[in-house]
Structure formats: structure tokens, C-alpha cells
Design an enzyme around this catalytic site. Structure first.
Site, PDB file in Angstrom:
ATOM      1  N   SER A 140      21.819 -38.157  27.945  1.00 33.95           N
ATOM      2  CA  SER A 140      22.165 -39.670  28.250  1.00 33.95           C
ATOM      3  C   SER A 140      23.597 -39.719  28.089  1.00 33.95           C
ATOM      4  O   SER A 140      24.185 -39.150  27.332  1.00 33.95           O
ATOM      5  CB  SER A 140      21.116 -40.453  27.280  1.00 33.95           C
ATOM      6  N   TYR A 153      18.635 -41.984  18.393  1.00 35.67           N
ATOM      7  CA  TYR A 153      18.623 -41.593  19.737  1.00 35.67           C
ATOM      8  C   TYR A 153      19.988 -40.968  20.238  1.00 35.67           C
ATOM      9  O   TYR A 153      20.165 -40.032  20.853  1.00 35.67           O
ATOM     10  CB  TYR A 153      18.196 -42.868  20.623  1.00 35.67           C
TER      11      TYR A 153
HETATM   12  P1  NAP Z   1       9.822 -43.247  30.328  1.00 38.28           P
HETATM   13  O1  NAP Z   1       9.212 -43.688  31.362  1.00 38.28           O
HETATM   14  O2  NAP Z   1       9.433 -44.188  28.885  1.00 38.28           O
HETATM   15  O3  NAP Z   1       9.801 -41.883  29.998  1.00 38.28           O
HETATM   16  C1  NAP Z   1       9.652 -40.939  28.741  1.00 38.28           C
HETATM   17  C2  NAP Z   1       8.418 -39.778  29.117  1.00 38.28           C
HETATM   18  O4  NAP Z   1       8.543 -39.099  27.798  1.00 38.28           O
HETATM   19  C3  NAP Z   1       7.377 -40.537  29.339  1.00 38.28           C
HETATM   20  O5  NAP Z   1       6.539 -39.881  30.318  1.00 38.28           O
HETATM   21  C4  NAP Z   1       6.493 -40.098  27.910  1.00 38.28           C
HETATM   22  O6  NAP Z   1       5.077 -40.084  28.221  1.00 38.28           O
HETATM   23  C5  NAP Z   1       7.106 -38.795  27.709  1.00 38.28           C
HETATM   24  N1  NAP Z   1       7.164 -38.485  26.223  1.00 38.28           N
HETATM   25  C6  NAP Z   1       7.439 -39.317  25.063  1.00 38.28           C
HETATM   26  N2  NAP Z   1       7.438 -38.832  23.735  1.00 38.28           N
HETATM   27  C7  NAP Z   1       6.542 -37.692  24.272  1.00 38.28           C
HETATM   28  C8  NAP Z   1       5.988 -36.685  23.560  1.00 38.28           C
HETATM   29  N3  NAP Z   1       6.245 -36.703  22.161  1.00 38.28           N
HETATM   30  N4  NAP Z   1       5.434 -35.512  23.932  1.00 38.28           N
HETATM   31  C9  NAP Z   1       5.326 -35.702  25.505  1.00 38.28           C
HETATM   32  N5  NAP Z   1       5.783 -36.619  26.271  1.00 38.28           N
HETATM   33  C10 NAP Z   1       6.559 -37.580  25.832  1.00 38.28           C
HETATM   34  O7  NAP Z   1      11.298 -43.562  30.338  1.00 38.28           O
HETATM   35  P2  NAP Z   1      12.565 -43.040  31.258  1.00 38.28           P
HETATM   36  O8  NAP Z   1      13.543 -44.145  31.556  1.00 38.28           O
HETATM   37  O9  NAP Z   1      11.865 -42.339  32.475  1.00 38.28           O
HETATM   38  O10 NAP Z   1      13.333 -41.730  30.509  1.00 38.28           O
HETATM   39  C11 NAP Z   1      13.243 -40.452  30.850  1.00 38.28           C
HETATM   40  C12 NAP Z   1      14.426 -39.569  30.130  1.00 38.28           C
HETATM   41  O11 NAP Z   1      15.655 -40.202  30.814  1.00 38.28           O
HETATM   42  C13 NAP Z   1      14.548 -39.862  28.403  1.00 38.28           C
HETATM   43  O12 NAP Z   1      14.678 -38.759  27.941  1.00 38.28           O
HETATM   44  C14 NAP Z   1      15.409 -41.019  28.335  1.00 38.28           C
HETATM   45  O13 NAP Z   1      16.154 -40.829  27.340  1.00 38.28           O
HETATM   46  C15 NAP Z   1      16.442 -40.704  29.502  1.00 38.28           C
HETATM   47  N6  NAP Z   1      17.272 -41.759  29.814  1.00 38.28           N
HETATM   48  C16 NAP Z   1      17.066 -42.889  30.338  1.00 38.28           C
HETATM   49  C17 NAP Z   1      17.867 -44.004  30.983  1.00 38.28           C
HETATM   50  C18 NAP Z   1      17.243 -45.063  31.559  1.00 38.28           C
HETATM   51  O14 NAP Z   1      18.174 -46.017  31.578  1.00 38.28           O
HETATM   52  N7  NAP Z   1      16.040 -45.218  31.777  1.00 38.28           N
HETATM   53  C19 NAP Z   1      19.039 -43.553  30.575  1.00 38.28           C
HETATM   54  C20 NAP Z   1      19.687 -42.404  29.976  1.00 38.28           C
HETATM   55  C21 NAP Z   1      18.709 -41.476  29.503  1.00 38.28           C
HETATM   56  P3  NAP Z   1       3.954 -40.052  27.242  1.00 38.28           P
HETATM   57  O15 NAP Z   1       4.380 -41.519  26.421  1.00 38.28           O
HETATM   58  O16 NAP Z   1       2.601 -40.320  28.050  1.00 38.28           O
HETATM   59  O17 NAP Z   1       3.729 -39.123  26.246  1.00 38.28           O
END
Ligand code: NAP
Length: 245
Positions: A140, A153
């Protein structure tokens, strides 16, 4: 079809950015292993990636913070598909608390998923991947510039960038590439549920909000042979937002 005959594991692959990555790799011919903790979400995700073109897809219920479960996912992948070409470490968790309220357990919960989860999969990659394989980590822009209330985080994501450098160095002689993508604000629930965004502490201009598909396209490039000489790269996918922070 850059991923024809290839097999990719995407953690957090059934929602948000991870689902977009899985669908993009599927549309280019990959067989997919989606990793997450929610069985129903994984079932829906595997259907969606098959619709996107994956010849086969498997949803592995796995908590990435538990090394034995990560090992079982990789073992299951090799048994089912006979090979492993790409791992995308995308699973991530965020928590919002002031430093004076954070506990050691809060820190460990985030570090175990966001940093150690990536480490466990990289370890498996180094044990089982053939030369030519690669890992793409998703960190990120919080690895570089952050906001209040998200100390674990931000530290975990900075750790993922550092882990990428270490793994890139150790992966090179094995023929394994390791790179990291740093998304900015991406249109998923994780962004809009963020209390800093809701309260206006973190201001986000609409022009600075990207789509999950924008991250997916960059991950697909890094995971493909088009990036054969790209090793240890930190690639921002933020529409230039970091420069304005
Ligand atoms: P999201 O939909 O909440 O995705 C997070 C995913 O991680 C979910 O599918 C969740 O699935 C999985 N997860 C969480 N804890 C887990 C565990 N212990 N074991 C296995 N799976 C786990 O959010 P997103 O926005 O798509 O984020 C995806 C990535 O992008 C993350 O690493 C986030 O930090 C990064 N990111 C996002 C943004 C943004 O603006 N959206 C910006 C910068 C970085 P389950 O809950 O089913 O396990």
C-alpha cells in the site's frame, strides 16, 4: 494469453482487489487457487473466475496467518494442478485505533496476516516453485505515507516492501522473481469503510480513486513473462496520489 497452462494462487482472491486480480489472470488463461477464510465467498469467487476464462479453479479455505494452513494450500495446489507458477500475496487486514489504545495482540493480529502471511507463502514458493515462477506482493502507499490510527497496518505494509527486497535478493539465484504493488485509494469496501475516510481525516479526491482492475492489470504484468527482467520492483498504482500527499 500470458498465463496459458499456468497456475496462480491469489490470497484474498475472492473479494475486492484480489477478485479482480483472479479474474484478470483467469481471462489470460490461468488456473486459479483462491485463498480466503469464507467458504461461501470462495465458492462464488471460483464460479466468477471460471466465467472469466479460468480452465479450472479451486477455493482453498486458509487463514494466511497460520503456516500449516498455507503449507496445506500449496500442497493441495500441487496435488490438484501439478505446478505452481505465480503467488499473489493480496490478503490484508486493517484496524483503526489510536496508539495509546493499541495492544500487543492488536499489533500481532495485523502483522500475522499482512506481513507473516506473505512470508509463509514466499517460503513455500522458494521450497516448491520451479525457476520462472514469481511472487507479487500487494502492499500500500501506507508503506511510505500514512494517516493516524493505522500504525500496525502501515508498519506491516512497510514490512511487506522490505520483505519483497529480501525475497527478491534470495529469489534471484533460484530464478524466482518477487515484486510489490502499492495501491493508492482503490474503490472497494475497505476504502469506504475506513473511518479516516468517512470522517474526512483522510481526504480523497474522486480523481485519485482507482479501480480494482487497475491494480489487477499491473499485477498481471508483473506476474507475466513481459516482466521477465523486473525484480524487486515497487510499483505504485495510485494515480500519482502519493506525490500530492
Ligand atoms: P478486501 O476486499 O477486504 O480484501 C481483503 C481480503 O483478504 C479478503 O478477501 C479477505 O478474505 C482476505 N483476508 C483477510 N484476512 C485473511 C486471512 N487471515 N487469511 C486469508 N485471507 C484473509 O479489501 P481490498 O481493498 O480488496 O484489499 C486487498 C489488498 O489491497 C489488501 O492487502 C489491502 O491492504 C490492499 N490495499 C487496498 C487499498 C484500497 O484502497 N482498497 C489500498 C491499498 C492497499 P476473508 O475475510 O474471507 O478471509
Amino acid at each position: 494469453m500470458r498465463f496459458q497452462d499456468k497456475v496462480a494462487i491469489v490470497t484474498g482472491g475472492a473479494s475486492g482487489i484480489g477478485l479482480a486480480i483472479s479474474q484478470r489472470l483467469a481471462s489470460e488463461g490461468a488456473r486459479l487457487v483462491l485463498v480466503g477464510r469464507n467458504e461461501d465467498q470462495l465458492r462464488q469467487g471460483t464460479e466468477l473466475v471460471k466465467q472469466a476464462g479460468a480452465p479450472d479453479a479451486w477455493g482453498s479455505v486458509c487463514d494466511v496467518s497460520v503456516e500449516a494452513q498455507v503449507e496445506a494450500t500449496v500442497k493441495g495446489t500441487l496435488e490438484r494442478f501439478g505446478r505452481l507458477d505465480v503467488i499473489v500475496n493480496n490478503a490484508g487486514l486493517m484496524q483503526f485505533k489510536p496508539l495509546e489504545e493499541l495492544t500487543g495482540d492488536d499489533w500481532l493480529r495485523i502483522l500475522n496476516v499482512d506481513l507473516l502471511g506473505a512470508f509463509y507463502f514466499i517460503k513455500q514458493a522458494f521450497l516448491h516453485m520451479k525457476p520462472g515462477g514469481n511472487v507479487v506482493n500487494v502492499s500500500s502507499i501506507h508503506a511510505i505515507e500514512t494517516s493516524p490510527l493505522v500504525a500496525p497496518y502501515a508498519a506491516a505494509k512497510a514490512g511487506v516492501n522490505s520483505l519483497t527486497r529480501s525475497a527478491s535478493l534470495e529469489g534471484k539465484p533460484k530464478g524466482i522473481r518477487v515484486n510489490v504493488v502499492m495501491p493508492g485509494a482503490i474503490d472497494t469496501p475497505m476504502l469506504w469503510d475506513n473511518p479516516n475516510v468517512k470522517s474526512g481525516v483522510e481526504k480523497i479526491d474522486k480523481a485519485d480513486v482507482g479501480r480494482p482492475e487497475d491494480v489487477a492489470a499491473t499485477v498481471a504484468y508483473l506476474a507475466s513473462d513481459d516482466a521477465a527482467f523486473v525484480q524487486g520492483a515497487e510499483v505504485r498504482v495510485d494515480g500519482g496520489r502519493l506525490d500530492r500527499l
